[in-house]
Design a protein around this motif. Structure first.
Motif, PDB file in Angstrom:
ATOM      1  N   ASP A 152       0.805  -1.166   0.096  1.00  0.00           N
ATOM      2  CA  ASP A 152       0.039   0.075  -0.137  1.00  0.00           C
ATOM      3  C   ASP A 152       0.888   1.217   0.043  1.00  0.00           C
ATOM      4  OD1 ASP A 152      -2.596  -1.375  -0.063  1.00  0.00           O
ATOM      5  OD2 ASP A 152      -2.528  -1.613   2.047  1.00  0.00           O
ATOM      6  N   GLU A 153       2.042   1.202   0.599  1.00  0.00           N
ATOM      7  CA  GLU A 153       2.944   2.384   0.612  1.00  0.00           C
ATOM      8  C   GLU A 153       3.852   2.404  -0.652  1.00  0.00           C
ATOM      9  OE1 GLU A 153       2.521   4.211   3.047  1.00  0.00           O
ATOM     10  OE2 GLU A 153       0.804   2.640   4.038  1.00  0.00           O
ATOM     11  N   ASP A 154       3.588   1.638  -1.651  1.00  0.00           N
ATOM     12  CA  ASP A 154       4.319   1.574  -2.978  1.00  0.00           C
ATOM     13  C   ASP A 154       4.006   2.317  -3.705  1.00  0.00           C
ATOM     14  OD1 ASP A 154       5.931   1.100  -5.108  1.00  0.00           O
ATOM     15  OD2 ASP A 154       6.754  -0.849  -4.429  1.00  0.00           O
ATOM     16  N   ASP A 155       4.329   3.363  -4.285  1.00  0.00           N
ATOM     17  CA  ASP A 155       3.677   4.584  -4.974  1.00  0.00           C
ATOM     18  C   ASP A 155       3.664   4.197  -6.472  1.00  0.00           C
ATOM     19  OD1 ASP A 155       3.548   6.384  -3.054  1.00  0.00           O
ATOM     20  OD2 ASP A 155       5.567   7.512  -3.490  1.00  0.00           O
TER      21      ASP A 155
END
Length: 438
Positions: free
Chosen positions: A376-379
């Protein structure tokens, strides 16, 4: 002209465009101007062929029309004499005569393949090489390429324009690198330039380009059709040509195997009404067994004789799926082990997403859902429907129907592919029906 005929002509023009561009660049150079001339020839064909009929040799027709457009443009730039002398020296008078039907060309004579290596020249950044090749060789629009790279369309348009200018300024030669050589095209072994050590990187970019083209063809990022058969077929054709040039390269063989093993399922991926059929529910009797056999042989040989690489590992995963008699017979333990090796080689978000699915099949969905939290934090996956689609699938496996339904609906809202959107909406609706009946 019927709708079917118009579609067939559009497909033909798209397939011929990179071949025509390659022929013009080989004869005249001037990559950017040649592309403009080819676009004018394609527009002329789209106007004239429906009224006058398709010529016997469409490729030759397009090359002649584009050549006239380009010659006129070069003359207007006060370069007539030098360009005509160069063209006369490089190309015989009958160079643009279309070969008889059925006559094949060797990879070294294939202008499309030469164009592929030109677009991947060392003067360009890796991102520019890939983008330019997708545009010139793959025929993808700027918008499609931008979606593949997860960047705005305007950004990608500027990147492609800069790449064209850089190619023009570099004076890069037009030709296919000789098999087994490390020098540039048409260069003697003792004249290898200083940038020769980058040849492996250049080939890696060529392979990545072909992989992206194939992926866009196998699962279109937008539109009403699930796949674009012309792009997938062209990617396979070009990869075969590169494999002929570099038969001992394990990653070339691995990519070709991956394409064959994946494309072997194409006929089973859609129902008669065009709706998407997921892998677990496909009729495996409709899979192309000849392509599977060829792919398995390629990857098996590469894994035995060549250094390990990501395309070989991806192909090995595809082979495990394809060799299973049914979804229940799939060896998920082996797939998980392969993903763990793959993630050590290429720890990208797509690989981590596939690894999470394998973890769910071996260790259960709850453990896999924990892995998705980090993604979820991977752009690079921000706004990508596949992350939400996988999350929905895992939540459904875990029995959390409300959350699964919401995730399917969110994924459906993110994709631009009509078949994928309908499938995700169907899954969400089916969960709602189960909740209502339960």
């Amino acid at each position: 002209m019927t709708t079917e005929s118009a579609t067939a002509s559009d497909d033909l023009l798209r397939r011929l465009a990179p071949q025509v561009l390659g022929a013009l660049v080989r004869r005249y150079g001037h990559f950017d101007a040649a592309e403009d001339a080819v676009q004018e020839a394609l527009l002329a064909a789209a106007r004239q062929w429906p009224e006058e009929g398709r010529p016997d040799y469409p490729r030759g027709w397009l090359i002649r029309v584009a050549s006239r457009r380009l010659t006129d443009q070069l003359r207007s730039e006060d370069a007539r004499r030098r360009r005509e002398e160069t063209a006369a020296a490089l190309t015989p008078r009958d160079a643009f005569v279309e070969p008889p039907p059925g006559e094949s060309r060797t990879p070294a004579e294939d202008d499309t393949l030469a164009l592929l290596f030109l677009c991947c020249h060392a003067e360009l950044s890796p991102e520019a090489r890939i983008a330019l090749t997708l545009r010139a060789v793959g025929g993808l629009t700027t918008a499609e390429i931008a979606r593949a790279f997860l960047v705005p369309e305007a950004t990608m348009g500027q990147r492609i324009s800069r790449a064209k200018r850089r190619i023009k300024a570099s004076g890069a030669p037009f030709g296919v690198p000789h098999a087994g050589r490390d020098q540039e095209p048409d260069q003697a072994p003792d004249q290898a330039p200083d940038h020769v050590p980058h040849r492996a990187e250049r080939l890696a970019d060529v392979l990545q380009v072909l992989y992206l083209i194939f992926n866009e063809g196998y699962t279109a990022t937008s539109g009403r059709d699930l796949r674009r058969a012309d792009l997938a077929a062209e990617a396979i054709r070009l990869t075969r040509a590169v494999h002929v040039l570099r038969p001992a390269d394990g990653e070339v063989a691995g990519l070709l195997a991956l394409m064959l093993l994946t494309d072997a399922r194409r006929d089973a991926r859609t129902a008669p009404d065009g709706s998407l059929v997921p892998l677990a529910e496909q009729d495996r009797t409709r899979w192309d067994r000849a392509a599977i056999s060829e792919g398995v042989a390629l990857v098996s040989d590469a894994l035995t004789h060549a250094p390990l690489g990501p395309y070989q590992l991806r192909a090995a995963i595809a082979a495990v799926h394809d060799e299973a008699a049914s979804d229940e017979d799939t060896d998920w333990v082996e797939i998980l082990a392969l993903y763990e090796v793959l993630m050590r080689v290429v720890p990208g978000p797509v690989e981590r997403l596939g690894h999470a699915v394998a973890v769910a099949m071996v260790h259960g969905p709850r453990q896999a859902l924990g892995l998705l939290a980090a993604l979820d934090e991977d752009d690079r996956l921000a706004g990508n429907h596949r992350l939400e689609a996988v999350r929905a699938h895992l939540l459904e496996m875990a029995g959390d129907r409300a959350a699964a339904r919401a995730a399917y609906a969110k994924a459906a809202g993110l994709t631009l592919s009509v078949p994928e959107r309908r499938y995700l909406q169907f899954r969400a609706a089916r969960i709602g029906e189960r909740r209502a009946s339960g």
